[in-house]
Design an enzyme around this catalytic site. Structure first.
Site, PDB file in Angstrom:
ATOM      1  CG  ASP A 173      -2.019   1.062   1.214  1.00 38.33           C
ATOM      2  OD1 ASP A 173      -1.938   1.725   0.217  1.00 38.33           O
ATOM      3  OD2 ASP A 173      -2.549   1.184   2.241  1.00 38.33           O
ATOM      4  CG  ASP A 189      -3.771   4.430  -2.352  1.00 38.04           C
ATOM      5  OD1 ASP A 189      -3.070   3.727  -1.858  1.00 38.04           O
ATOM      6  OD2 ASP A 189      -4.983   4.818  -1.692  1.00 38.04           O
TER       7      ASP A 189
END
Length: 377
Positions: A4, A186
């Protein structure tokens, strides 16, 4: 673990977790390790979809031929959102918030000078290309995964997200004339999330699109070309990536470009819808993001499903690192086409790696992208 870039925290589901969602995952605790040390320090984080909480533990993390003593989160509670996510934790590789007390995995790698350069390269795959795994390279870039040269953009003011200036979006060759926009790169977000007015404008240029709440539908057979311009370079967002699951109407699919203001009025979340089209590099020394067109095999048809993606929610972190900034950052993004990462430590690596890509230590592990995730803290 899910890789992430939208968060800096690393955590796993703890064996002491009492939530129903933990039963769907592998857990980790004292029965799995003789060296784990449980602290009294609490932590919790709310993502765009889902919330977890627990305690900080310390243990040795082993990967790529060496060991790293590191603190990380052990989740004792987790929301039901995590029931269907195919991962047992998150490896956060976003920039560290200056107020955070717990060092990140990346910070520890940098402090111990284990990497050739303080960079990370990420290559995501598509299910429709016949592969569900991508690749992450610590300390180097994999030039076999992209075409041309990397173009670098400086992170905008704020600095604890991989947020870069966005020039514009082009639909079928026509610029939409967006101004003052920025995007957070992201890997933990499945969609491309934009404020409603921005998403409305994009879909208005896609023939036969329709809107329902924050979602849109488009013909499953749409061929409309979308490009994202960053630092003067155009990157394609292919229909196979923004055309999602088939709706209840035959031939009509859900768009994975979502009209939801997750952060500020001029901030976008550039999730996997975009990232499956590029090779991305995250430079911790120079605080910049590099992008290049990804190499991949072509397939004709995107996957379809009778189930639309769940609605995204927008929650900020509670009791942990501050949430994302409310105001859009503005700065001039600079572009470099040298294709070279910034220079990192010149110290010799302290351990050999079976996946070394050079005489220096370069770590490569594989990652999977979970569907319908919105993970930023």
């Amino acid at each position: 673990s899910l890789i992430d870039t939208g968060a800096s925290r690393t955590w796993v589901f703890g064996s002491d977790c009492t939530s129903k969602s933990c039963g769907a995952h592998n857990t980790f605790g004292k029965e799995d390790s003789k060296t784990i040390k449980v602290t009294d320090e609490k932590w919790d984080v709310a993502y765009g979809t889902g919330k977890v909480a627990g305690v900080i533990v310390n243990d040795t993390m082993s990967f790529a031929g060496f060991e790293l003593d590191t603190p990380f989160g052990s989740a004792t509670t987790a929301s039901d959102d995590f029931m269907s996510y195919p991962m047992d934790g998150i490896l956060g590789i976003g920039p560290q918030d200056s107020k955070a007390k717990v060092p990140t995995v990346i910070q520890l790698l940098m402090q111990q000078k284990l990497l050739k350069s303080n960079i990370i390269g990420i290559n995501l795959q598509r299910n429709s290309d016949g592969a569900t795994d991508g690749q992450i390279t610590f300390g180097d870039v994999d030039k076999s995964k992209f075409s041309g040269e990397l173009a670098y953009s400086n992170v905008v003011s704020g600095g604890y997200q991989w947020e870069i200036a966005v020039d514009d979006i082009i639909v079928d060759g026509k610029p939409l004339n967006f101004q003052g926009r920025s995007g957070i790169v992201d890997t933990g977000t499945s969609f491309l999330l934009l404020p409603p007015d921005d998403a409305d404008l994009i879909h208005s240029k896609i023939p036969k699109s329709a809107k329902s709440s924050v979602f849109y539908t488009v013909p499953c057979s749409t061929t409309t070309n979308i490009e994202l311009s960053i630092s003067g370079v155009k990157y394609a967002i292919k229909p196979k990536d923004y055309v999602g699951y088939e709706s209840t109407t035959k031939g009509i699919c859900n768009s994975l470009i979502i009209g939801r203001q997750a952060i500020g009025p001029k901030q976008w979340l550039l999730g996997d819808v975009f990232l499956k089209n590029v090779y991305s590099v995250y430079d911790f020394d120079k605080n910049r993001v590099g992008l290049a067109a990804r190499k991949y095999g072509e397939t004709k048809d995107p996957p379809s499903s009778s189930h639309p993606p769940p609605a995204p929610t927008s929650n900020k972190a509670s009791g942990g690192s501050p949430g994302l900034p409310e105001q859009s950052g503005t700065s001039s993004a600079t572009t470099s086409t040298t294709g070279e990462p910034s220079s990192g430590s010149t110290a010799s690596p302290s351990a050999a790696s079976s996946v070394s890509m050079s005489a220096w230590l370069s770590l490569a592990v594989f990652l999977s992208t979970a569907s319908s995730l919105i993970l930023w803290d």
